[in-house]
Design an enzyme around this catalytic site. Structure first.
Site, mmCIF file in Angstrom:
data_model
loop_
_atom_site.group_PDB
_atom_site.id
_atom_site.type_symbol
_atom_site.label_atom_id
_atom_site.label_comp_id
_atom_site.label_asym_id
_atom_site.label_seq_id
_atom_site.Cartn_x
_atom_site.Cartn_y
_atom_site.Cartn_z
ATOM 1 N N LYS A 114 45.446 37.980 44.593
ATOM 2 C CA LYS A 114 44.560 38.893 45.213
ATOM 3 C C LYS A 114 45.137 39.494 46.283
ATOM 4 C CE LYS A 114 41.458 37.763 41.924
ATOM 5 N NZ LYS A 114 41.961 36.848 41.232
ATOM 6 N N GLU A 198 38.185 38.817 53.506
ATOM 7 C CA GLU A 198 37.881 40.310 53.328
ATOM 8 C C GLU A 198 36.595 40.452 53.858
ATOM 9 O OE1 GLU A 198 39.215 42.428 49.513
ATOM 10 O OE2 GLU A 198 37.162 41.833 49.131
ATOM 11 N N HIS A 233 28.102 34.597 43.741
ATOM 12 C CA HIS A 233 29.243 35.474 43.568
ATOM 13 C C HIS A 233 29.444 35.179 41.943
ATOM 14 C CE1 HIS A 233 29.337 35.514 47.810
ATOM 15 N NE2 HIS A 233 29.749 34.427 47.850
ATOM 16 N N ARG A 291 42.932 39.776 32.073
ATOM 17 C CA ARG A 291 42.416 38.833 30.961
ATOM 18 C C ARG A 291 41.280 39.471 30.414
ATOM 19 N NH1 ARG A 291 37.809 37.004 33.245
ATOM 20 N NH2 ARG A 291 38.015 36.510 35.592
#
Length: 581
Positions: A114, A198, A233, A291
């Site tokens: 990421k 983040e 999440h 994916r």
């Protein structure tokens, strides 16, 4: 062509069915816990990988590649989850002389990391949220970076997806524990525990764009999806196209996704995910999933394009059979994920045997399930076992049809998310599209009136226990699940094989295991004074962590479990002395 499906459950069943339409011979693999599972029954052939733990079966690259070669497979499809975004696995498949149904290993490595994906998005001109420039090395450096980013922030796994390994941090006092918890969960789910930081935006929508690309330079998008209904999440409800999105913003998001896919030389199906501030018409890059997505079905319903079949064709070297101008969006589709969880108990996993299952019927429904009546939702893996999707000429029709389908879905033996998801579909904010990624946890509490009757849905979970029994067969040893009356509460130490058994019923005011799961951390020791709400033990089941907290203030008289133990639901974990409630 013979294709080995390196996955299990619902997605393996989905790929088997795509293989049938293409005339491709399918090969299933399974762990001992999945012996005789639906995907093994539907595939043309099936082969054992190993014991139940994913690390010894579905995450064992050498075993999967070895089975693929021995059975004469030509290609390997990774599905989603497990090894689907593991560049090492893709490389091993290719080095074995097989076709990997997915992107090139280098692309997976770049976009599956990421942090590296953020760098690629920045070079592609996408707006980014403030975040760390690399992986977090320790708590001290994390604290410095967090002060620069600002709170609230989110700790995120560098590898994998599906919401695993993510923790919201609202202040510096929560950071250290969040780093440990996110890293443990990511390592359990993906075999990699690295994390980064983040900035967290509370009131935003989660919008993603589905792309398809071939090895001839053709890249198209198949529209967008909204996945804003989430808990921890993890997505609960997804729909296509994303509703109430201004046309200019929709076009910008789509073109940004195409540009990024081209810039990284993408091939196969992929998804670029964004956080969208609709009110201000701004969007931020989140990540790229290299994916197939769990929610790919809603895109298939509105485009008529079989994404799995296109993945296989692209992997064989064929060009895309359509251009961007050929992609048209017809109507609206909404999906509900059906998981063996109890929404009334914090979405705790509830694995068990499905005694009966009656699926809804209708011309506008699509049902993707990885189990049938009599099958077991195994506690070693993800809790989702099916998806219900509805199409309509407009969003409201699709919503009504999905709500009716969820009402008609009847599952006994395990608690499911279906009643809660039907409740969500009726929320005024959902209907008006004024919700965001935090609405479910912030505002949409499960209503007690919608809770299923205990005898119909939850009794087997409350009154039975799962035992693992190894049997010898002509094809080797297998491990099976046996469910029966729970006459006692057990805590089994996995390392030594010994068992502690306690017969007495534990009062609700004691720190007992709310789920059957593995102990991943013990946070207290004997003699320690604890406050009410302090975390005592952290359990893990179905790839989710659950902290067990002190029900009252007191002193720890004894810790009855250790890391590595496997606990039964209701077993006593820590003995506390009397204290104030």
């Amino acid at each position: 062509m013979k294709l080995l499906i390196a996955n299990r459950g619902e997605v393996a069943v989905r790929i088997v069915r795509a293989c049938r339409e293409l005339g491709v011979r399918s090969v299933a693999v399974y762990s001992d816990a999945d012996a005789g599972a639906l995907h093994t029954r539907l595939a043309d052939e099936s082969h054992r990988l190993g014991p139940a733990p994913a690390r010894e079966s579905y995450l064992d690259i050498d075993k999967i590649v070895s089975v693929a070669r021995e059975c004469g497979a030509d290609a390997v499809h990774p599905g989603y989850g497990l090894l689907s975004e593991n560049a090492e696995f893709a490389q091993a498949v290719i080095e074995a002389g097989l076709i990997f149904v997915g992107p090139q290993p280098g692309t997976i490595a770049q976009m599956g990391d990421k942090v590296a994906a953020r760098d690629a998005a920045r070079r592609s001109g996408m707006p980014l949220l403030p975040g760390s420039s690399g992986t977090i090395k320790d708590a001290s450096s994390a604290m410095e970076i967090a002060e620069r980013i600002g709170y609230p922030l989110v700790v995120k796994a560098c590898f994998g997806g599906g919401g695993r390994g993510m923790r919201i941090v609202r202040g510096p006092e929560e950071l250290a524990a969040a780093l440990q918890s996110a890293g443990r969960e990511a390592n359990a789910a993906f075999g990699r525990g690295e994390v980064y930081l983040e900035r967290y935006i509370a009131s935003a929508r989660h919008v993603e764009v589905q792309v398809l690309a071939d090895s001839h330079g053709n890249v198209v998008h198949l529209g967008d999806r909204d996945c804003s209904v989430q808990r921890r999440h993890q997505k609960l409800i997804e729909e296509a196209p994303a509703p109430a999105l201004p046309a200019s913003l929709r076009a910008d998001v789509a073109m940004s996704a195409i540009r990024l896919a081209k810039d990284v030389g993408y091939r196969s199906a992929g998804t670029i995910e964004f956080l969208v501030d609709v009110a201000n018409e701004r969007f931020y890059f989140l990540e790229m999933n290299t994916r197939l997505q769990v929610e790919h079905g809603v895109t298939e319903l509105v485009t008529g394009i079989d994404i799995v079949a296109e993945q296989i064709r692209v992997a064989r070297g064929e060009p895309l059979r359509f251009s961007q101008s050929d992609v048209n969006i017809h109507g609206h589709a909404i999906q509900a994920r059906i998981a063996a969880e109890d929404p009334w108990e914090g979405f705790q996993p509830r694995p068990g045997r499905i005694e009966t299952m009656s699926l809804p019927q209708g011309p506008w429904l699509r049902l993707d399930f990885g189990v049938e009546a009599g099958d077991t939702v195994v506690g070693h893996y993800d809790s989702m076992f099916g998806k219900v999707q509805a199409w309509g000429p407009d969003r409201e029709t699709a919503r009504i049809r999905l709500s009716a389908a969820l009402a008609a879905l009847n599952v006994s033996g395990v608690m499911t998310t279906a009643p809660y998801l039907r409740q969500v579909l009726g929320q005024s904010e959902f209907i008006a599209v004024t919700h965001d990624t935090g609405s479910a946890e912030r505002s949409w509490r499960p209503e007690e009136a919608t809770r299923p009757e205990i005898p119909n849905s939850a009794a087997p979970v409350a009154t039975s226990t799962e035992r693992r029994v190894r049997l010898s067969t002509s094809q080797g040893a297998i491990e099976i699940a046996v469910f029966g009356p729970r006459r006692e509460q057990r805590t089994v130490r996995a390392a030594s094989g010994t068992a502690r058994v306690t017969d007495q019923k534990k009062p609700e005011t004691e720190p007992v295991a709310p789920i059957a799961g593995a102990v991943v951390a013990v946070c207290v020791k004997a003699g320690e004074a604890v406050a009410k709400g302090a975390v005592l033990v952290v359990l893990e089941a179905m790839k989710m962590e659950l902290p067990v907290v002190a029900p009252r203030a007191g002193t720890v008289d004894a810790v009855l479990v250790a890391a590595g133990d496997v606990t039964a639901r209701g077993s006593l974990l820590v003995r506390l002395s009397s204290g104030e409630s």
